[in-house]
Design an enzyme around this catalytic site. Sequence first.
Site, mmCIF file in Angstrom:
data_model
loop_
_atom_site.group_PDB
_atom_site.id
_atom_site.type_symbol
_atom_site.label_atom_id
_atom_site.label_comp_id
_atom_site.label_asym_id
_atom_site.label_seq_id
_atom_site.Cartn_x
_atom_site.Cartn_y
_atom_site.Cartn_z
ATOM 1 C CE LYS A 53 -2.740 -2.463 3.287
ATOM 2 N NZ LYS A 53 -3.148 -2.568 4.684
ATOM 3 N N GLY A 54 2.157 1.069 0.243
ATOM 4 C CA GLY A 54 3.031 2.208 0.483
ATOM 5 C C GLY A 54 3.108 3.236 -0.634
ATOM 6 C CD GLU A 109 8.586 -0.750 -3.981
ATOM 7 O OE1 GLU A 109 7.991 -0.094 -3.085
ATOM 8 O OE2 GLU A 109 8.749 -1.975 -3.898
ATOM 9 C CG ASP A 113 15.788 -0.972 4.422
ATOM 10 O OD1 ASP A 113 16.986 -0.642 4.376
ATOM 11 O OD2 ASP A 113 15.236 -1.387 5.447
ATOM 12 C CE LYS A 141 14.859 3.381 5.902
ATOM 13 N NZ LYS A 141 14.434 2.399 6.923
ATOM 14 C CG PHE A 162 10.890 2.445 10.612
ATOM 15 C CD1 PHE A 162 10.948 1.378 9.727
ATOM 16 C CD2 PHE A 162 9.645 2.887 11.042
ATOM 17 C CE1 PHE A 162 9.790 0.757 9.280
ATOM 18 C CE2 PHE A 162 8.473 2.270 10.595
ATOM 19 C CZ PHE A 162 8.556 1.201 9.723
ATOM 20 C CB VAL A 163 10.850 7.501 7.335
ATOM 21 C CG1 VAL A 163 12.206 8.111 7.658
ATOM 22 C CG2 VAL A 163 10.930 6.669 6.059
ATOM 23 C CG ASP A 169 2.711 0.503 7.548
ATOM 24 O OD1 ASP A 169 3.595 0.303 6.684
ATOM 25 O OD2 ASP A 169 2.316 -0.379 8.321
HETATM 26 P P1 5GP Z 1 13.274 -3.917 1.280
HETATM 27 O O1 5GP Z 1 12.836 -5.252 0.746
HETATM 28 O O2 5GP Z 1 13.864 -3.005 0.243
HETATM 29 O O3 5GP Z 1 14.182 -4.072 2.478
HETATM 30 O O4 5GP Z 1 12.009 -3.257 1.923
HETATM 31 C C1 5GP Z 1 11.058 -2.580 1.216
HETATM 32 C C2 5GP Z 1 9.814 -2.457 2.048
HETATM 33 O O5 5GP Z 1 10.108 -2.416 3.459
HETATM 34 C C3 5GP Z 1 9.119 -1.152 1.769
HETATM 35 O O6 5GP Z 1 8.229 -1.253 0.676
HETATM 36 C C4 5GP Z 1 8.424 -0.881 3.077
HETATM 37 O O7 5GP Z 1 7.201 -1.568 3.141
HETATM 38 C C5 5GP Z 1 9.364 -1.444 4.116
HETATM 39 N N1 5GP Z 1 10.269 -0.395 4.663
HETATM 40 C C6 5GP Z 1 11.616 -0.305 4.496
HETATM 41 N N2 5GP Z 1 12.098 0.782 5.136
HETATM 42 C C7 5GP Z 1 11.027 1.390 5.707
HETATM 43 C C8 5GP Z 1 10.882 2.584 6.499
HETATM 44 O O8 5GP Z 1 11.815 3.326 6.833
HETATM 45 N N3 5GP Z 1 9.612 2.881 6.903
HETATM 46 C C9 5GP Z 1 8.526 2.111 6.585
HETATM 47 N N4 5GP Z 1 7.342 2.515 7.039
HETATM 48 N N5 5GP Z 1 8.636 0.992 5.843
HETATM 49 C C10 5GP Z 1 9.872 0.637 5.410
HETATM 50 MG MG MG Z 2 4.778 -1.420 6.064
HETATM 51 MG MG MG Z 3 7.120 -0.678 -1.130
#
Ligand code: 5GP
Ligand code: MG
Ligand code: MG
Length: 190
Positions: A53-54, A109, A113, A141, A162-163, A169
């Site tokens: 949903k982000g 997206e 992260d 990030k 973490f934002v 969310d």
């Molecule tokens: P990745 O697979 O790149 O580690 O993570 C991506 C997903 O992790 C994002 O779509 C999101 O849902 C969550 N995520 C990663 N960092 C953050 C953050 O700082 N805040 C929030 N709310 N979600 C995050």
């Molecule tokens: Mg989330």
């Molecule tokens: Mg996402």
Amino acid sequence: PAAGPLGRDHGYGPDIDHVLLSEEQIQDKITELAGQIAQDYAGREVLLVGVLKGAVLFMSDFARALQLPTQMEFMAVSSYGSATSSSGVVRILKDLDRDIADKHVLVLEDIIDSGLTLSWLLKNLGSRRPASLEVCTLLRKPDAVKVDVPVRYIGFDIPNEFVVGYGLDYAERYRDLPYIATLKPEVYSS
Ligand code: 5GP
Ligand code: MG
Ligand code: MG
């Protein structure tokens, strides 16, 4: 209602530690990204794929800013992991409603992260033979820089915190904030 010290805080004011990106900074960046992408895709029809949903708020503002005919699709994936980090094991909760073969697909997206979710998603979408496949992320990030996921368009590089807000969310809250902020430590422990 009167705006709090952080502007429109939707009543979340007491939970917010500091604002990382203001509403204006986000909207200015979207205008800039949309301008660049309109040039790069001139003469083509773009299929925007928003990752639920982000990316919902980003998709909504970006589609309006992009001066090109665009279509919208959504996909929902869940990556197993804790509330604040992902594992790379991904499950499709909601797939696209139609075929993307021969379409110019631009994945929107919210944040990258570890890049694990996106890396899986690109492999999955790529196997459906789109005409082109690119990624536009609002936030990136530091860890994401290390992984080899081709991300053509990046809004902001942010520190490893973490934002929340603007779609992002914590425990399904704060997505509706118009800006991006960090939360006070006590929010996580309560
Ligand atoms: P990745 O697979 O790149 O580690 O993570 C991506 C997903 O992790 C994002 O779509 C999101 O849902 C969550 N995520 C990663 N960092 C953050 C953050 O700082 N805040 C929030 N709310 N979600 C995050
Ligand atoms: Mg989330
Ligand atoms: Mg996402």
